[in-house]
Design a protein around this motif. Structure first.
Motif, PDB file in Angstrom:
ATOM      1  N   LEU A 128      29.368  44.895  43.053  1.00 56.31           N
ATOM      2  CA  LEU A 128      28.736  45.190  41.772  1.00 56.31           C
ATOM      3  C   LEU A 128      28.532  43.949  40.915  1.00 56.31           C
ATOM      4  N   GLY A 129      29.267  42.869  41.183  1.00 53.96           N
ATOM      5  CA  GLY A 129      29.054  41.631  40.438  1.00 53.96           C
ATOM      6  C   GLY A 129      29.323  41.758  38.950  1.00 53.96           C
ATOM      7  N   VAL A 130      30.402  42.433  38.597  1.00 51.29           N
ATOM      8  CA  VAL A 130      30.739  42.657  37.190  1.00 51.29           C
ATOM      9  C   VAL A 130      31.906  41.790  36.743  1.00 51.29           C
ATOM     10  N   ILE A 131      32.906  41.657  37.603  1.00 48.37           N
ATOM     11  CA  ILE A 131      34.139  40.948  37.265  1.00 48.37           C
ATOM     12  C   ILE A 131      34.294  39.738  38.185  1.00 48.37           C
ATOM     13  N   ASN A 132      34.656  38.593  37.639  1.00 49.00           N
ATOM     14  CA  ASN A 132      34.914  37.415  38.449  1.00 49.00           C
ATOM     15  C   ASN A 132      36.141  37.656  39.333  1.00 49.00           C
ATOM     16  N   THR A 133      36.197  36.980  40.474  1.00 48.11           N
ATOM     17  CA  THR A 133      37.315  37.175  41.397  1.00 48.11           C
ATOM     18  C   THR A 133      38.663  36.938  40.718  1.00 48.11           C
ATOM     19  N   MET A 134      38.732  35.924  39.875  1.00 51.43           N
ATOM     20  CA  MET A 134      39.934  35.710  39.071  1.00 51.43           C
ATOM     21  C   MET A 134      39.538  35.861  37.608  1.00 51.43           C
ATOM     22  N   ASP A 135      39.914  36.972  37.017  1.00 50.15           N
ATOM     23  CA  ASP A 135      39.526  37.256  35.640  1.00 50.15           C
ATOM     24  C   ASP A 135      40.706  36.994  34.709  1.00 50.15           C
ATOM     25  N   PRO A 136      40.580  36.050  33.773  1.00 50.01           N
ATOM     26  CA  PRO A 136      41.712  35.692  32.916  1.00 50.01           C
ATOM     27  C   PRO A 136      42.176  36.821  32.012  1.00 50.01           C
ATOM     28  N   PHE A 137      41.255  37.666  31.556  1.00 47.45           N
ATOM     29  CA  PHE A 137      41.645  38.762  30.666  1.00 47.45           C
ATOM     30  C   PHE A 137      42.534  39.763  31.399  1.00 47.45           C
ATOM     31  N   ILE A 138      42.132  40.146  32.612  1.00 46.71           N
ATOM     32  CA  ILE A 138      42.901  41.130  33.370  1.00 46.71           C
ATOM     33  C   ILE A 138      44.278  40.585  33.719  1.00 46.71           C
ATOM     34  N   LEU A 139      44.334  39.327  34.151  1.00 46.04           N
ATOM     35  CA  LEU A 139      45.616  38.732  34.510  1.00 46.04           C
ATOM     36  C   LEU A 139      46.510  38.578  33.282  1.00 46.04           C
ATOM     37  N   ALA A 140      45.921  38.163  32.160  1.00 48.73           N
ATOM     38  CA  ALA A 140      46.695  37.991  30.928  1.00 48.73           C
ATOM     39  C   ALA A 140      47.216  39.329  30.410  1.00 48.73           C
ATOM     40  N   ALA A 141      46.398  40.382  30.533  1.00 50.55           N
ATOM     41  CA  ALA A 141      46.836  41.712  30.090  1.00 50.55           C
ATOM     42  C   ALA A 141      48.058  42.165  30.868  1.00 50.55           C
ATOM     43  N   HIS A 142      48.050  41.913  32.157  1.00 50.37           N
ATOM     44  CA  HIS A 142      49.227  42.258  32.966  1.00 50.37           C
ATOM     45  C   HIS A 142      50.425  41.405  32.557  1.00 50.37           C
ATOM     46  N   GLY A 143      50.182  40.127  32.291  1.00 53.75           N
ATOM     47  CA  GLY A 143      51.264  39.247  31.869  1.00 53.75           C
ATOM     48  C   GLY A 143      51.935  39.742  30.597  1.00 53.75           C
ATOM     49  N   ILE A 144      51.125  40.203  29.642  1.00 55.05           N
ATOM     50  CA  ILE A 144      51.672  40.751  28.396  1.00 55.05           C
ATOM     51  C   ILE A 144      52.518  41.991  28.704  1.00 55.05           C
ATOM     52  N   GLY A 145      52.024  42.824  29.614  1.00 58.67           N
ATOM     53  CA  GLY A 145      52.775  44.022  29.991  1.00 58.67           C
ATOM     54  C   GLY A 145      54.124  43.688  30.603  1.00 58.67           C
ATOM     55  N   PHE A 146      54.172  42.652  31.438  1.00 58.90           N
ATOM     56  CA  PHE A 146      55.441  42.265  32.063  1.00 58.90           C
ATOM     57  C   PHE A 146      56.428  41.723  31.030  1.00 58.90           C
ATOM     58  N   VAL A 147      55.910  40.978  30.052  1.00 57.31           N
ATOM     59  CA  VAL A 147      56.789  40.462  28.992  1.00 57.31           C
ATOM     60  C   VAL A 147      57.380  41.618  28.192  1.00 57.31           C
ATOM     61  N   LEU A 148      56.546  42.590  27.844  1.00 60.12           N
ATOM     62  CA  LEU A 148      57.037  43.758  27.104  1.00 60.12           C
ATOM     63  C   LEU A 148      58.052  44.540  27.925  1.00 60.12           C
ATOM     64  N   TRP A 149      57.821  44.625  29.224  1.00 62.63           N
ATOM     65  CA  TRP A 149      58.750  45.311  30.129  1.00 62.63           C
ATOM     66  C   TRP A 149      60.104  44.596  30.131  1.00 62.63           C
ATOM     67  N   ILE A 150      60.066  43.274  30.244  1.00 60.89           N
ATOM     68  CA  ILE A 150      61.297  42.484  30.261  1.00 60.89           C
ATOM     69  C   ILE A 150      62.095  42.676  28.968  1.00 60.89           C
ATOM     70  N   TYR A 151      61.372  42.809  27.857  1.00 59.45           N
ATOM     71  CA  TYR A 151      62.047  42.936  26.564  1.00 59.45           C
ATOM     72  C   TYR A 151      62.322  44.390  26.175  1.00 59.45           C
ATOM     73  N   GLY A 152      62.302  45.263  27.168  1.00 60.75           N
ATOM     74  CA  GLY A 152      62.819  46.601  26.948  1.00 60.75           C
ATOM     75  C   GLY A 152      61.827  47.700  26.687  1.00 60.75           C
ATOM     76  N   GLN A 153      60.525  47.391  26.658  1.00 61.86           N
ATOM     77  CA  GLN A 153      59.536  48.445  26.450  1.00 61.86           C
ATOM     78  C   GLN A 153      59.390  49.284  27.723  1.00 61.86           C
ATOM     79  N   ASP A 154      59.086  50.544  27.528  1.00 61.63           N
ATOM     80  CA  ASP A 154      58.918  51.442  28.666  1.00 61.63           C
ATOM     81  C   ASP A 154      57.737  50.970  29.522  1.00 61.63           C
TER      82      ASP A 154
END
Length: 326
Positions: free
Chosen positions: A130-156
């Motif tokens: 479909l040619g919509v998202i780059n193979t390495m998309d910084p927004f998607i990777l960063a969003a996951h990174g934020i989720g992991f930080v919140l997980w580490i600090y006790g968020q569900d």
């Protein structure tokens, strides 16, 4: 997507699995499912090892059979069965379900890249790209990174990644609209053209190839403005003895099976004939690095060939000379 993003999605699904009451009530089950989603998120890309054999085999097979409908059904069975063998107390159906979601998500998001997958095999060999998202998309990777930080600090982790994935879905919808707007603008500049579009690392920059009955236009869209970079006459691949001999080469055949838009050249030298195919989607600094080349003698026997990424003629000649010795 890139390997890091697939890993991140596997961990994220493991986090969401904690909302499953059958899994959440047992720490052993939680860890088993997390392992399953991580393995499931990587399983379709096991064909990457084919690159060690040759570029031609890699092009022919990467994101092919391992991303097909049978594979999407088979990977979860294999992975969940192995894990269930070592951890029999885990509910097998729920283990399989979360593994299936990880495998399916991997194949699904790959469809949105410019590379695409043959996800409809065995019913169709067509590449879905479909040619919509780059193979390495910084927004998607960063969003996951934020989720992991919140997980580490006790968020569900379950609710955290549910919210993050809702945001990512919105991001995909925005990118789909952005692509549509670029194509619409390209068609207004060159009416009747077929547009092949590829996203880049930059959200506001797109690579374009516009094909008409007589022309091939290589262009870029940046901040809503389209610039034509190169223009070529569109000449269909001829049916002659030289091209027929070239197509028998494994590197040329692999390239043609994968590249949707390219141009070709036949150059005659003193000792050999060169047939070159050039993919127009990946223009970089005035150069087209993704090519397939075969050298034939004047009896049309193969001397050497190569397909892959090359950024200088000197390196290409080294590859061709090395292929003679293979």
């Amino acid at each position: 997507m890139d390997t890091a993003t697939h890993f991140a999605m596997g961990f994220a699904l493991g986090g969401i699995a904690t909302l499953d009451p059958v899994i959440a009530q047992d720490p052993v089950a939680t860890n088993a499912v997390l392992l399953a989603t991580v393995l499931g998120s990587q399983a379709p890309d096991t064909d990457t090892v084919l690159k060690l054999k040759s570029n031609a085999i890699y092009l022919r097979n990467h994101r092919g059979a391992t991303h097909s409908i049978p594979a999407v059904l088979l990977w979860p069975i294999v992975i969940s069965s192995i894990i269930h063998f070592f951890v029999p107390e885990v509910n097998g159906i729920h283990l399989w379900l979360w593994t299936f979601l990880a495998v399916f998500l991997h194949v699904f998001v790959d469809i949105f890249n410019a590379y695409g997958t043959q996800a409809l095999r065995p019913f169709s060999q067509k590449w879905l790209a479909l040619g919509v998202i780059n193979t390495m998309d910084p927004f998607i990777l960063a969003a996951h990174g934020i989720g992991f930080v919140l997980w580490i600090y006790g968020q569900d982790p379950g609710y955290t990644f549910i919210v993050i994935y809702i945001i990512i879905i919105g991001y995909y919808l925005w990118r789909i609209k952005a692509k549509h707007d670029v194509i619409k603008q390209a068609c207004s500049i060159i009416p009747g053209g077929k547009v092949i579009i590829s996203p880049t690392f930059n959200w506001y920059k797109w690579h374009l190839v516009i094909k008409t009955d007589t022309k091939l236009y290589v262009a870029k869209s940046y901040n809503g403005k389209i610039e034509i970079l190169d223009e070529y006459d569109f000449v269909p691949i001829p049916k002659n003895d030289i091209i027929s001999a070239a197509k028998k080469d494994k590197n040329i055949a692999a390239f043609l099976s994968f590249s949707p838009i390219h141009r070709w050249e036949i150059n005659e030298f003193e000792d050999f004939i060169e047939v070159r195919f050039i993919d127009l989607r990946y223009r970089s600094k005035g150069h087209y690095p993704f090519v397939a080349v075969v050298h034939l003698d004047y009896d049309l026997e193969r001397l050497s060939s190569f397909t892959g990424w090359i950024f200088s003629e000197k390196k290409l000649m080294k590859k061709m000379n090395a292929a003679i010795r293979e």
